[in-house]
Enzyme design. Structure first.
Site, mmCIF file in Angstrom:
data_model
loop_
_atom_site.group_PDB
_atom_site.id
_atom_site.type_symbol
_atom_site.label_atom_id
_atom_site.label_comp_id
_atom_site.label_asym_id
_atom_site.label_seq_id
_atom_site.Cartn_x
_atom_site.Cartn_y
_atom_site.Cartn_z
ATOM 1 N N LYS A 206 115.397 108.344 11.353
ATOM 2 C CA LYS A 206 115.148 108.293 9.921
ATOM 3 C C LYS A 206 113.594 107.691 9.414
ATOM 4 O O LYS A 206 112.959 108.144 8.975
ATOM 5 C CB LYS A 206 116.243 107.550 8.984
ATOM 6 C CG LYS A 206 115.940 107.289 7.481
ATOM 7 C CD LYS A 206 117.441 106.436 6.933
ATOM 8 C CE LYS A 206 116.650 106.310 5.425
ATOM 9 N NZ LYS A 206 118.041 105.569 4.800
ATOM 10 N N GLU A 212 113.748 101.991 20.579
ATOM 11 C CA GLU A 212 114.328 102.650 21.365
ATOM 12 C C GLU A 212 113.785 104.202 21.281
ATOM 13 O O GLU A 212 113.571 105.023 22.351
ATOM 14 C CB GLU A 212 115.761 102.631 21.343
ATOM 15 C CG GLU A 212 116.343 101.357 21.593
ATOM 16 C CD GLU A 212 116.494 100.507 20.317
ATOM 17 O OE1 GLU A 212 115.599 100.753 19.434
ATOM 18 O OE2 GLU A 212 117.279 99.420 20.286
ATOM 19 N N GLY A 267 121.421 105.782 7.636
ATOM 20 C CA GLY A 267 121.424 106.110 8.910
ATOM 21 C C GLY A 267 123.002 106.706 9.209
ATOM 22 O O GLY A 267 123.183 107.669 9.908
ATOM 23 N N ARG A 268 123.983 105.943 9.058
ATOM 24 C CA ARG A 268 125.628 106.163 9.548
ATOM 25 C C ARG A 268 126.006 106.995 8.771
ATOM 26 O O ARG A 268 127.135 107.359 8.896
ATOM 27 C CB ARG A 268 126.185 104.611 9.452
ATOM 28 C CG ARG A 268 125.989 103.892 8.207
ATOM 29 C CD ARG A 268 126.445 102.434 8.454
ATOM 30 N NE ARG A 268 125.960 101.406 7.254
ATOM 31 C CZ ARG A 268 125.273 101.069 7.055
ATOM 32 N NH1 ARG A 268 124.193 101.006 7.683
ATOM 33 N NH2 ARG A 268 124.952 100.116 5.751
ATOM 34 N N GLU A 353 128.611 98.121 10.272
ATOM 35 C CA GLU A 353 127.152 98.050 9.647
ATOM 36 C C GLU A 353 127.363 98.115 8.084
ATOM 37 O O GLU A 353 126.615 97.635 7.374
ATOM 38 C CB GLU A 353 126.293 98.986 10.126
ATOM 39 C CG GLU A 353 124.794 98.560 10.498
ATOM 40 C CD GLU A 353 124.011 99.832 11.221
ATOM 41 O OE1 GLU A 353 123.909 101.023 10.658
ATOM 42 O OE2 GLU A 353 123.407 99.370 11.915
ATOM 43 N N HIS A 384 147.033 102.427 28.418
ATOM 44 C CA HIS A 384 147.238 102.007 30.028
ATOM 45 C C HIS A 384 146.031 100.940 30.143
ATOM 46 O O HIS A 384 145.632 100.549 31.121
ATOM 47 C CB HIS A 384 147.044 103.183 30.902
ATOM 48 C CG HIS A 384 148.192 104.046 30.736
ATOM 49 N ND1 HIS A 384 149.462 103.900 31.385
ATOM 50 C CD2 HIS A 384 148.218 104.975 29.943
ATOM 51 C CE1 HIS A 384 150.142 104.702 30.977
ATOM 52 N NE2 HIS A 384 149.483 105.580 30.025
ATOM 53 N N LYS A 512 115.304 92.731 16.211
ATOM 54 C CA LYS A 512 114.291 93.539 16.412
ATOM 55 C C LYS A 512 113.045 93.131 16.611
ATOM 56 O O LYS A 512 111.996 93.360 17.571
ATOM 57 C CB LYS A 512 114.244 94.718 15.579
ATOM 58 C CG LYS A 512 115.358 95.879 15.486
ATOM 59 C CD LYS A 512 115.106 96.685 14.296
ATOM 60 C CE LYS A 512 116.340 97.768 13.923
ATOM 61 N NZ LYS A 512 116.052 98.468 13.005
#
Ligand code: F6P
Length: 546
Positions: A206, A212, A267-268, A353, A384, A512
């Site tokens: 965005k 990253e 973003g999400r 978030e 399990h 950040k």
């Protein structure tokens, strides 16, 4: 705004809690043969069964009063209408516009956002067809075989989750890869499997500034240049999905290879936008359109259904009851669908978030708990691993079970076993096993009394543990869209009740900034001094290894 604790309905729920402390789910079912019928509802292709929660009709009514009092209906309308409800960033919240039909109309600051949305969808459709048909060619003239989506957070988890979930709809011969981590192993492992002549990189960000993503994008660019691609031909290997035209241009991606979206897409909440390009490439644009249509079905239901028969509202209210009254600090997501195994991670970002906040919209400190810890794994694998704690641990952790009635494979027997396990787990969490039951079982097996006395406490389950079950007919693009939109709106309703801004994420910023500073210290000769002794010490040790 008024704190949640000051609302009349919150106090009424607190008083009501005193009686709830003595309830057992088994008794609630025994007392009411209509409980499942009354506490389940169907909308679109989804059925929600919320009857295995520690609630009665009265609890529900009080929770609905709370939703009315907190202004859920008004806030819902404000969101759909494009009001700038993301107040800390002065932005509208319009992911619902991304899945609105072409003939809808919505003006934001004088601009018709639906027309803009459909212009980008048309661009995506044309591009998708060119790549999937082999018309789009790499620098040597060969057709594309591998697509690498480079992004992180919502620019990764959304498309990655959806591509994986829709695996049976994917075009054979076109491999999708996702790279998110700044750990070079992530990109390295993918590049190892790709051919530079036939690989297309999608840079999904965005902001187009995320560390990253930009680092991975530059390394991908270098890899192409080192493998015979010229600067001029890079344009055949890179497209960008972003709101930041200037940064995309500065990176060297041609404007015609950029798929834009807008600041009103969080973003999400962005998988429905250009960020979904990898989904459209994997499963074809028509399936992507069905995914949008599924979400739109849920949007219409959420916007128009009365609160008492509104699926996202009911799911949210049950969550509020568990979180704020029964004190459950976590929610486990258990998709009994291997192809949906990334859903817990996706919902973790969506929920945590959005509602991982400690202040209300007006900046006042919250007086109640807000968003829970969200986590999970696909069933039956989770059974399990950590289900032991769900059944007998000291914390009560509500679970959302998610399953499909029809499988996406033809292997005999598997699907009945999968569904049986899904239903058995919610029954076991609710039912438990009394010490009496354990004792009589062991007596029937002829076990001696001393051993029974020693083992009975370990084999006893309290039960009475809440869960929801969400059933869909089959995991298709449409049902997946409906399911994800259900959770988006659930998170929205809870945010309104807690009074938080669910659409910012200031909490991720400090790390950040500090990382940038530490990164320059790691790479310079100077000794780190500006931190605490722990951070200085760790940086100093790392410098010796780099
Ligand atoms: O750091 C958090 C975050 O901003 C998320 O909200 C977002 O999904 C992710 O980073 C990626 O951001 P972008 O798409 O701008 O690269």
């Amino acid at each position: 705004m008024q704190p949640l604790t000051a609302s009349t309905s919150f106090s009424a729920l607190q008083s009501h809690l005193a009686s709830a402390k003595n309830w057992h789910l088994l008794d609630l079912f025994a007392q009411d043969s209509q409980r499942f019928a009354d506490m389940s509802l169907k909308t679109g292709d989804l059925l929600l069964d919320y009857s295995k929660n520690l609630i009665t009709a009265e609890t529900l009514q009080l929770l609905l009063n709370l939703a009315h009092e907190r202004g859920v209906e008004e806030q819902r309308e404000a969101m759909f209408a494009g009001a700038k409800i993301n107040t800390t960033e002065n932005r509208a919240v319009l992911h619902t516009a991304l899945r609105a039909p072409r003939d809808a109309r919505l003006l934001l600051d004088g601009q018709d956002v639906i027309a803009d949305v459909h212009a980008v969808l048309d661009q995506m459709r044309a591009f998708t067809q060119r790549v999937r048909s082999g018309q789009w060619r790499g620098h040597t003239g060969a057709a594309i075989t591998d697509i690498v989506n480079i992004g992180i957070g919502g620019s990764d988890l959304g498309p990655r989750t959806v591509c994986q979930a829709l695996r049976p709809f994917a075009q054979p011969g076109l491999q999708l890869h996702f790279v998110s981590n700044v750990d070079g192993c992530d990109l390295d492992a993918v590049l190892f499997r790709c051919n530079p002549e036939t690989t297309l990189f999608i840079i999904a960000s965005k902001t187009f500034t995320t560390l990253e993503t930009m680092m991975n994008a530059h390394s991908a660019r270098d890899w192409l240049l080192q493998h015979g691609c010229t600067e001029a031909a890079l344009t055949r290997h890179f497209v960008a999905l972003s709101t930041n035209t200037a940064a995309v241009k500065a990176f060297g991606i041609a404007p015609e290879n950029m798929f834009p979206f807008w600041d009103w897409v969080g973003g999400r909440y962005s998988v429905w936008s250009a960020i979904g390009l990898s989904v459209a490439l994997a499963v074809g644009f028509d399936h992507f359109a069905e995914f949008l249509q599924g979400a739109h079905t849920m949007d219409q239901h959420f916007r128009s259904a009365p609160l008492e028969s509104n699926m996202p509202v009911l799911l949210a209210l049950v969550g509020i009851w568990n979180r704020n009254f029964l004190g459950c600090s976590s929610l486990s997501i258990a998709p009994y669908l291997q192809d949906l195994r990334l859903l817990p991670a996706f919902l973790q970002q969506l929920d945590m978030e959005s509602n991982g906040k400690s202040v209300a919209r007006d900046g006042a400190a919250l007086e109640t708990a807000s968003g829970p810890l969200v986590w999970g794994q696909a069933g039956t694998n989770g059974q399990h691993a950590y289900f032991q704690l769900l059944h007998q641990g000291t914390d009560v952790i509500p679970v959302d079970f998610i399953a499909a009635l029809k499988p996406q494979h033809k292997l005999p027997g598997h699907h009945a076993a999968l569904l049986a396990n899904c239903f058995a787990q919610s029954e076991a969490l609710m039912r438990g096993k009394s010490t009496e039951e354990v004792r009589s079982e062991m007596q029937a097996q002829g076990i001696d009394p001393a051993q029974i006395a020693a083992l009975a406490p370990h084999r006893t389950f309290a039960g009475n543990r809440p869960s929801n079950t969400i059933l869909m007919d089959a995991l298709t693009p449409k049902t997946l869209g409906t399911l994800i939109a259900l959770y988006e709106h659930k998170v929205f309703v809870q945010g309104v009740i807690w009074g938080v801004n669910s659409f910012d994420q200031w909490g991720v910023e400090l790390g950040k900034v500090l990382a940038q500073k530490i990164q320059s210290e790691l790479l310079s000769a100077a000794r780190p001094q500006q931190h605490d002794s722990s951070t200085n010490g760790l940086v100093a040790i790392a410098k010796t290894a780099l």
